[in-house]
Design a protein around this motif. Structure first.
Motif, short mmCIF file in Angstrom:
data_model
loop_
_atom_site.label_atom_id
_atom_site.label_comp_id
_atom_site.label_asym_id
_atom_site.label_seq_id
_atom_site.Cartn_x
_atom_site.Cartn_y
_atom_site.Cartn_z
N UNK A 108 0.83 -1.21 0.00
CA UNK A 108 0.00 0.00 0.00
C UNK A 108 0.86 1.26 0.00
N UNK A 109 1.89 1.28 0.87
CA UNK A 109 2.78 2.45 0.94
C UNK A 109 3.55 2.63 -0.36
N UNK A 110 3.99 1.55 -0.95
CA UNK A 110 4.71 1.62 -2.22
C UNK A 110 3.81 2.18 -3.32
N UNK A 111 2.56 1.75 -3.34
CA UNK A 111 1.61 2.26 -4.33
C UNK A 111 1.33 3.73 -4.10
N UNK A 112 1.23 4.14 -2.84
CA UNK A 112 0.99 5.55 -2.53
C UNK A 112 2.18 6.41 -2.95
N UNK A 113 3.40 5.90 -2.69
CA UNK A 113 4.59 6.65 -3.11
C UNK A 113 4.66 6.78 -4.62
N UNK A 114 4.34 5.71 -5.32
CA UNK A 114 4.38 5.73 -6.78
C UNK A 114 3.34 6.70 -7.34
N UNK A 115 2.18 6.76 -6.72
CA UNK A 115 1.13 7.66 -7.18
C UNK A 115 1.47 9.11 -6.88
N UNK A 116 2.20 9.37 -5.80
CA UNK A 116 2.52 10.73 -5.39
C UNK A 116 3.74 11.30 -6.10
N UNK A 117 4.63 10.44 -6.60
CA UNK A 117 5.86 10.95 -7.24
C UNK A 117 5.58 11.33 -8.68
N UNK A 118 6.28 12.39 -9.19
CA UNK A 118 6.09 12.79 -10.59
C UNK A 118 6.67 11.74 -11.51
N UNK A 119 6.19 11.70 -12.76
CA UNK A 119 6.73 10.70 -13.68
C UNK A 119 8.19 10.99 -13.98
N UNK A 120 8.98 9.99 -14.33
CA UNK A 120 10.40 10.20 -14.61
C UNK A 120 10.59 11.14 -15.80
#
Length: 169
Positions: A108-120
């Motif tokens: 869940x935390x990994x998915x939240x971090x991925x959703x919150x970070x800007x695309x590369x």
């Protein structure tokens, strides 16, 4: 007969599974058990009788049908006998539960971090958008964005193993 002797038979365990969710007719139980175990209807009736006599199943008449349901009395006897041994599986199950919860939290935390970070920076949208305003200005001036770096495309510096410049100009 001991409660675990009753539950030791796979046919009787399957019958209990069939009636665990509610009443089932003797005919319906016999059809499933006959198909799964290849035993006759009279043999199924004997298993039903054993379950009934030892407090694992109850029966009620509805017209000509006999409806069987789980009787908690027999299961309570089995549970009481197993209680002293629960310590052997409670700890490992609790540990398993903790590990499953930990893994779920990490996903869940990994998915939240991925959703919150800007695309590369090098994503497909940036590649198809074309050069930026600064890139166009640099190309008109004949310079590149890397012109401030020591290693631009016109320089062919090479170094030996000691870090000395081996370039031949």
């Amino acid at each position: 007969m001991h409660a675990l002797d009753i539950l030791g038979d796979p046919v009787r365990r399957r019958i209990l599974e069939l009636i665990a969710d509610g009443e089932a007719s003797a005919g319906g139980i016999a059809a499933v058990i006959s198909r799964e175990f290849g035993i006759s209807q009279p043999a199924v009736s004997q298993h039903l009788r054993v379950l009934r006599e030892h407090g694992f199943a109850s029966v009620r008449a509805e017209g000509t049908r006999r409806l069987y349901a789980v009787d908690p009395q027999g299961l309570q006897q089995a549970s009481e006998w197993l209680t002293p041994f629960e310590r052997f599986w409670r700890g490992p199950f609790a540990a398993l539960s903790t590990e499953l919860a930990r893994g779920k939290r990490e996903r869940r935390l990994s998915a939240e971090r991925a959703a919150a970070s800007p695309p590369p920076r090098g994503d497909a949208a940036a590649r198809t958008a074309g050069p930026s305003h600064d890139d166009r200005a640099d190309s008109r001036n004949g310079t590149s964005a890397d012109s401030g770096n020591e290693s631009n495309s016109s320089s062919k510096d090479s170094y030996d193993d000691n870090g000395n410049n081996d370039s031949k100009e």
